[in-house]
Write a protein that holds these residues in place. Sequence first.
Motif, PDB file in Angstrom:
ATOM      1  N   LEU A 257       0.837  -1.205   0.000  1.00  0.00           N
ATOM      2  CA  LEU A 257       0.000   0.000   0.000  1.00  0.00           C
ATOM      3  C   LEU A 257       0.866   1.247   0.000  1.00  0.00           C
ATOM      4  CD1 LEU A 257      -2.831   1.339   0.292  1.00  0.00           C
ATOM      5  CD2 LEU A 257      -2.483   1.199   2.780  1.00  0.00           C
ATOM      6  N   GLY A 258       0.584   2.165  -0.932  1.00  0.00           N
ATOM      7  CA  GLY A 258       1.275   3.446  -0.976  1.00  0.00           C
ATOM      8  C   GLY A 258       0.267   4.584  -1.032  1.00  0.00           C
ATOM      9  N   GLY A 259       0.747   5.803  -1.072  1.00  0.00           N
ATOM     10  CA  GLY A 259      -0.147   6.952  -1.095  1.00  0.00           C
ATOM     11  C   GLY A 259       0.396   8.079  -1.949  1.00  0.00           C
ATOM     12  N   PHE A 260      -0.469   9.084  -2.212  1.00  0.00           N
ATOM     13  CA  PHE A 260      -0.037  10.268  -2.954  1.00  0.00           C
ATOM     14  C   PHE A 260      -0.710  11.495  -2.349  1.00  0.00           C
ATOM     15  CE2 PHE A 260      -3.596   8.392  -5.341  1.00  0.00           C
ATOM     16  CZ  PHE A 260      -4.471   9.465  -5.458  1.00  0.00           C
ATOM     17  N   ASP A 261      -0.221  12.650  -2.711  1.00  0.00           N
ATOM     18  CA  ASP A 261      -0.716  13.909  -2.159  1.00  0.00           C
ATOM     19  C   ASP A 261      -2.194  14.107  -2.517  1.00  0.00           C
ATOM     20  OD1 ASP A 261      -1.224  16.561  -1.453  1.00  0.00           O
ATOM     21  OD2 ASP A 261       0.809  17.205  -1.949  1.00  0.00           O
ATOM     22  N   PRO A 262      -3.069  14.337  -1.509  1.00  0.00           N
ATOM     23  CA  PRO A 262      -4.500  14.531  -1.782  1.00  0.00           C
ATOM     24  C   PRO A 262      -4.791  15.698  -2.731  1.00  0.00           C
ATOM     25  CG  PRO A 262      -4.136  14.146   0.558  1.00  0.00           C
ATOM     26  CD  PRO A 262      -2.783  14.317  -0.061  1.00  0.00           C
ATOM     27  N   ASN A 295      -4.518   6.871  -2.387  1.00  0.00           N
ATOM     28  CA  ASN A 295      -3.706   5.684  -2.132  1.00  0.00           C
ATOM     29  C   ASN A 295      -3.690   4.784  -3.361  1.00  0.00           C
ATOM     30  OD1 ASN A 295      -5.188   6.332   0.725  1.00  0.00           O
ATOM     31  ND2 ASN A 295      -3.085   5.599   1.043  1.00  0.00           N
ATOM     32  N   PHE A 296      -2.730   3.866  -3.379  1.00  0.00           N
ATOM     33  CA  PHE A 296      -2.623   2.909  -4.471  1.00  0.00           C
ATOM     34  C   PHE A 296      -1.987   1.634  -3.931  1.00  0.00           C
ATOM     35  CE2 PHE A 296       1.380   5.191  -4.319  1.00  0.00           C
ATOM     36  CZ  PHE A 296       2.339   4.208  -4.503  1.00  0.00           C
ATOM     37  N   ILE A 297      -2.120   0.562  -4.692  1.00  0.00           N
ATOM     38  CA  ILE A 297      -1.464  -0.708  -4.367  1.00  0.00           C
ATOM     39  C   ILE A 297      -0.504  -1.029  -5.503  1.00  0.00           C
ATOM     40  CG2 ILE A 297      -1.754  -3.164  -3.864  1.00  0.00           C
ATOM     41  CD1 ILE A 297      -3.107  -1.504  -1.778  1.00  0.00           C
ATOM     42  N   CYS A 298       0.768  -1.172  -5.167  1.00  0.00           N
ATOM     43  CA  CYS A 298       1.747  -1.632  -6.152  1.00  0.00           C
ATOM     44  C   CYS A 298       2.116  -3.081  -5.827  1.00  0.00           C
ATOM     45  CB  CYS A 298       2.991  -0.744  -6.156  1.00  0.00           C
ATOM     46  SG  CYS A 298       3.901  -0.716  -4.594  1.00  0.00           S
ATOM     47  N   GLU A 316       5.973   5.879  -4.856  1.00  0.00           N
ATOM     48  CA  GLU A 316       5.250   7.124  -4.572  1.00  0.00           C
ATOM     49  C   GLU A 316       5.869   8.296  -5.325  1.00  0.00           C
ATOM     50  OE1 GLU A 316       3.449   6.272  -0.097  1.00  0.00           O
ATOM     51  OE2 GLU A 316       5.380   7.293  -0.325  1.00  0.00           O
ATOM     52  N   LYS A 317       7.192   8.301  -5.414  1.00  0.00           N
ATOM     53  CA  LYS A 317       7.863   9.379  -6.151  1.00  0.00           C
ATOM     54  C   LYS A 317       7.526   9.320  -7.639  1.00  0.00           C
ATOM     55  CE  LYS A 317      11.879   9.918  -3.091  1.00  0.00           C
ATOM     56  NZ  LYS A 317      13.357   9.767  -2.994  1.00  0.00           N
TER      57      LYS A 317
END
Length: 694
Positions: A257-262, A295-298, A316-317
């Motif tokens: 699980l990862g995330g990104f800026d809202p 969020n995302f799943i890689c 994420e980057k």
Amino acid sequence: MADFLLELLSEEIPARMQAKARADLERLFTAQLSDAGLKAGDVTVYSTPRRLALIANDLPDQTEAVSEEAKGPPEGAPDQAVDGFCRKNGVIRDQLEVRDVKGRATYFAVINKPGRATSDVLAEAIPAIIKAFPWPKSMRWGDASASTESLRWVRPLSGIVAILGDDLVACEIDGVTSGYETVGHRFHHEGMITIGNAGDYAEKLRACHVLVDQAERESIVREGAAKAAADGGLELVADEGLVIENAGLTEWPVPLLGGFDPVFLDVPEEVIQLTARVNQKYFICRDKNGKLAPNFICTANIDATDGGKAIVAGNEKVLAARLSDAKFFWELDQKTALEDHAQKLSNIVFHEKLGTVADKVERVVKLAEWLASLEGTGLHRANPEQTQLAARLCKADLVTEMVGEFPELQGLMGGYYAEKEGLPIEVSNAIRDHYKPVGQGDEVPTDPVTVAVSLADKLDTLFSFFEIDEKPTGSKDPFALRRASLGILRLLQRNDIRVRMPLLSDFWSGKPNAGLGIDIVNFFHDRLGVQLKESGIRYDVVLASAQLGDDWDSILVRVEQRAKALQAFLETEDGSNLLVGYKRASNILKKETTAGVDPEQSNSKTLSYTPEKAEKALIDALDAAQPDVTAAIEAEEFEKAMIALAHLRAPIDQFFEDVTVNDSDADKREARLALLTRFRAAVHQVADFSKIEG
């Protein structure tokens, strides 16, 4: 009996090619065995990014001995003929047998072929399979690649494992020889792995962090991604295509699980999903309220010691950079009005014979406005100003930066931009949905403005390419005209639009255009037959229902309704028997026409004789049924028309049972032929039964 293992090791095999590669490997292997007279028990095929593998169970130790006979020349034939026969069959004259064939002594060659060791068969089969492998794209490599005769493979082939039972099947192709050794996971295992036999293959690789079973890896990706999302209080957006692709990219999948800026959530959801899915192969997630989560799943291909933190940070980057580009395109496109974007469509060629996209838009605008004004066709009147505006702007997003990056978003982005400009919701919806429906399961628009623009766009495409004689042929349909016709059909069906196709083609042409109208009607009847076949309506029944009296019915919704009623009728006893009676009557009339008699000119109204009982019954049945059939057809109550036809079944059966049509009395013969002609015409009011098979 022994089990056989074949592994073909290479550099990374693209995920999209692996499913077909597994099927091709099994097919080619089975064909090679069959040609040699061998048959395996169960055959299991595996794939990972670095290998294709096959395990065949219960192979016999050798092929069966075969005895073949060949018939040769008769005894006493010239020596040259006998010697040639011997050479052809690999025997000498002393080995020939003489047998009696219809009283004549004839030479026979008996060739006894001993069984071959299965290992020898496999040693020849493996190189043949590799050479014949139909990769969609393949390459040559190394010094040998200078020759066009060198081996081609999807990526450089580096190893072959071929083991029958516990024994090596020795073979070689292009310098790659078979052996017992393979490799494990690229990062988790160094050095070679020695495989003993087919039975320990999967488990030895599992111990070295390689899961060879595609289905197992898919299950790990599917369930692991859902669990990773749930652990974060989120819900995974299911995507089976991504499951398969990620399983094809990894040998030891680990969903993270990862995330990104809202802040990126200001970008349309579809853009974020495409950015994540297409560029990065990520799953997206929703929060408990169903909204897109940041969020995302890689899916990693390594079991990292830090729990995957470094992998997540790197992903994420990468995603942040992608989303930054998307956000930039989103904001940049909005600085230019759709009307101004549309001006650039004149720079895009639609087709060399059909002008630019701007030219197409002008045709769509004209047709959409006219469709919106039609009455009595089932088309709900659409606001003319909104229809004109939506049609004029429907292709404007083709020149935007976002659609340039993601062509899949054409139409959708135009809808978003129209909404941001404050255009009426009917206009933005029409721009967004005018490509729909694009497939059998896609949503079908019902809003009047959207329906008018969508129909106009698809009809213009169809009419344009038919007019320049670029019609679909066989399996070739470069301009997707069959798909466009399916979209038109579904729009007509969903909205119950009853408009004559020649009326549309004539307006589009700006003049009567019978040739185009006939071609389009025939094309749509064929497409309707194909479409309805999938729902159980026979193709021949649709073609029969497409005939309306002496002309083709160009109102497609009506053809569909009649086809459904006709098939239901034919499945009844009355329907099937009436069809038999119709075929019999038609055959008699056809023979008379061939013989020079015109049954159409015969007169059954005034009889010069007293009709037989069965003859009179058919006359009375036709007198009673024809008005009912006519009224039902005019009211488009096709079930009632079939019921009225059913009343003819018993009289026509009895007529053929009791009455002689080709009577020696000319008056009787002429009247009875006319009666059959009348019967045939009554049936043709409903459908052309001559097109029904059986």
